[in-house]
Design a protein around this motif. Structure first.
Motif, mmCIF file in Angstrom:
data_model
loop_
_atom_site.group_PDB
_atom_site.id
_atom_site.type_symbol
_atom_site.label_atom_id
_atom_site.label_comp_id
_atom_site.label_asym_id
_atom_site.label_seq_id
_atom_site.Cartn_x
_atom_site.Cartn_y
_atom_site.Cartn_z
ATOM 1 N N ALA A 185 -68.370 -40.498 16.133
ATOM 2 C CA ALA A 185 -68.185 -39.246 16.872
ATOM 3 C C ALA A 185 -69.526 -38.572 17.151
ATOM 4 O O ALA A 185 -69.734 -37.997 18.232
ATOM 5 C CB ALA A 185 -67.281 -38.304 16.090
ATOM 6 N N ILE A 186 -70.430 -38.636 16.190
ATOM 7 C CA ILE A 186 -71.756 -38.028 16.369
ATOM 8 C C ILE A 186 -72.518 -38.722 17.489
ATOM 9 O O ILE A 186 -73.106 -38.069 18.363
ATOM 10 C CB ILE A 186 -72.563 -38.103 15.054
ATOM 11 C CG1 ILE A 186 -71.939 -37.185 14.004
ATOM 12 C CG2 ILE A 186 -74.024 -37.710 15.290
ATOM 13 C CD1 ILE A 186 -72.482 -37.370 12.600
ATOM 14 N N MET A 187 -72.491 -40.047 17.481
ATOM 15 C CA MET A 187 -73.205 -40.795 18.518
ATOM 16 C C MET A 187 -72.578 -40.586 19.894
ATOM 17 O O MET A 187 -73.286 -40.499 20.911
ATOM 18 C CB MET A 187 -73.229 -42.277 18.153
ATOM 19 C CG MET A 187 -74.040 -42.583 16.886
ATOM 20 S SD MET A 187 -75.776 -42.100 17.012
ATOM 21 C CE MET A 187 -76.423 -43.496 17.949
ATOM 22 N N LEU A 190 -79.655 -35.523 16.124
ATOM 23 C CA LEU A 190 -79.722 -34.354 15.237
ATOM 24 C C LEU A 190 -78.988 -33.162 15.848
ATOM 25 O O LEU A 190 -78.270 -32.446 15.152
ATOM 26 C CB LEU A 190 -81.177 -33.987 14.950
ATOM 27 C CG LEU A 190 -81.917 -34.854 13.940
ATOM 28 C CD1 LEU A 190 -83.415 -34.557 13.964
ATOM 29 C CD2 LEU A 190 -81.358 -34.630 12.532
ATOM 30 N N ALA A 191 -79.178 -32.938 17.142
ATOM 31 C CA ALA A 191 -78.515 -31.815 17.820
ATOM 32 C C ALA A 191 -77.007 -32.002 17.830
ATOM 33 O O ALA A 191 -76.243 -31.065 17.554
ATOM 34 C CB ALA A 191 -79.045 -31.682 19.241
ATOM 35 N N ALA A 192 -76.575 -33.223 18.149
ATOM 36 C CA ALA A 192 -75.135 -33.509 18.185
ATOM 37 C C ALA A 192 -74.517 -33.364 16.803
ATOM 38 O O ALA A 192 -73.445 -32.764 16.633
ATOM 39 C CB ALA A 192 -74.907 -34.926 18.713
ATOM 40 N N ALA A 193 -75.199 -33.899 15.796
ATOM 41 C CA ALA A 193 -74.694 -33.808 14.422
ATOM 42 C C ALA A 193 -74.654 -32.363 13.950
ATOM 43 O O ALA A 193 -73.699 -31.946 13.283
ATOM 44 C CB ALA A 193 -75.573 -34.640 13.493
ATOM 45 N N GLY A 194 -75.673 -31.586 14.314
ATOM 46 C CA GLY A 194 -75.697 -30.179 13.920
ATOM 47 C C GLY A 194 -74.496 -29.423 14.444
ATOM 48 O O GLY A 194 -73.857 -28.654 13.727
ATOM 49 N N ASN A 195 -74.152 -29.660 15.716
ATOM 50 C CA ASN A 195 -72.993 -28.998 16.319
ATOM 51 C C ASN A 195 -71.686 -29.431 15.671
ATOM 52 O O ASN A 195 -70.814 -28.607 15.364
ATOM 53 C CB ASN A 195 -72.946 -29.283 17.817
ATOM 54 C CG ASN A 195 -74.021 -28.542 18.586
ATOM 55 O OD1 ASN A 195 -74.538 -27.527 18.124
ATOM 56 N ND2 ASN A 195 -74.379 -29.051 19.744
ATOM 57 N N LEU A 196 -71.550 -30.734 15.465
ATOM 58 C CA LEU A 196 -70.293 -31.255 14.910
ATOM 59 C C LEU A 196 -70.112 -30.895 13.443
ATOM 60 O O LEU A 196 -68.997 -30.595 13.007
ATOM 61 C CB LEU A 196 -70.229 -32.770 15.101
ATOM 62 C CG LEU A 196 -70.016 -33.254 16.542
ATOM 63 C CD1 LEU A 196 -70.052 -34.773 16.611
ATOM 64 C CD2 LEU A 196 -68.699 -32.731 17.100
#
Length: 214
Positions: free
Chosen positions: A35-37, A16-22
């Motif tokens: 890319a998210i993973m 969730l944190a990674a996806a939020g940033n991207l």
């Protein structure tokens, strides 16, 4: 290998944190599951153990990031009330710093265009968080002839739209002018009289000074 009992929960948080940033940086269509993973430091194959689809992830990200909006703005507004809270919100939201710091800023100007093309669940999450933001602003509005709820809607529209335009143009001078003009308009929305506030007068002086130097 034995994992801690909360491993799945913590992994979900990482995604969730990674996806939020991207999503903030590149938009929904600008980033894929791989890319998210990778951003989360995980293998792509594990994604579907946590989310049914990229759309399902986006829906949860919307709820997550909009609930927290902007930690930097929250810190600036802490301890302020009423008109002081509103003026500080406007000044910092429509600032060059906020314009240039996309990832750490409010997600509304970035993610709104993607939400309009999303599923009903995503739009429901967005609407729920937006209503909370509107209610928060409405409670800070001074008394006036126009209802506080209407002025809150107008103010949020001015903030989001102004920041989106300031980020969209290439000309920095025009971008700065958009920010100042929208600051002035936003402050006028919050006024309880026809008199110009001190802040509006200062912005007007700044605009006049810029024009005289051209």
């Amino acid at each position: 290998m034995r994992y801690p009992s909360d491993y799945k929960k913590q992994t979900r948080k990482k995604i969730l944190a990674a996806a939020g940033n991207l999503f903030r940086e590149k938009g929904y269509n600008g980033v894929g599951v791989d890319a998210i993973m990778a951003e989360a430091g995980l293998t792509a194959g594990g994604f579907y153990s946590h989310f049914d689809s990229k759309e399902a992830l986006f829906s949860e990200v919307i709820k997550n990031v909009l609930s927290n909006r902007s930690s930097s703005l929250s810190t600036i507004l802490e301890g302020k009330e009423g008109e002081h809270w509103l003026k500080s919100l406007i000044k910092n939201y429509l600032s060059q710093f906020h314009r240039d710091n996309v990832i750490d800023g409010c997600p509304l100007p970035i993610l709104t265009p993607d939400v309009t093309r999303s599923c009903n669940e995503t739009r429901d999450n967005y609407e729920e968080c937006l209503k909370v933001f509107l209610s928060e602003i409405s409670k800070k509005m001074p008394e006036a002839l126009v209802p506080a709820e209407e002025r809150a809607i107008a103010l949020v529209s001015q903030l989001i739209g102004g920041l989106m335009l300031a980020r969209a143009v290439k000309d920095k001078e025009l971008s700065n002018q958009i920010l100042l003009s929208c600051q002035k308009a936003a402050l006028n929305i919050c006024q309880n009289s026809n008199q110009k506030s001190k802040e509006v007068q200062e912005i007007q002086k700044s605009q006049n000074s810029s024009k005289s130097q051209e």
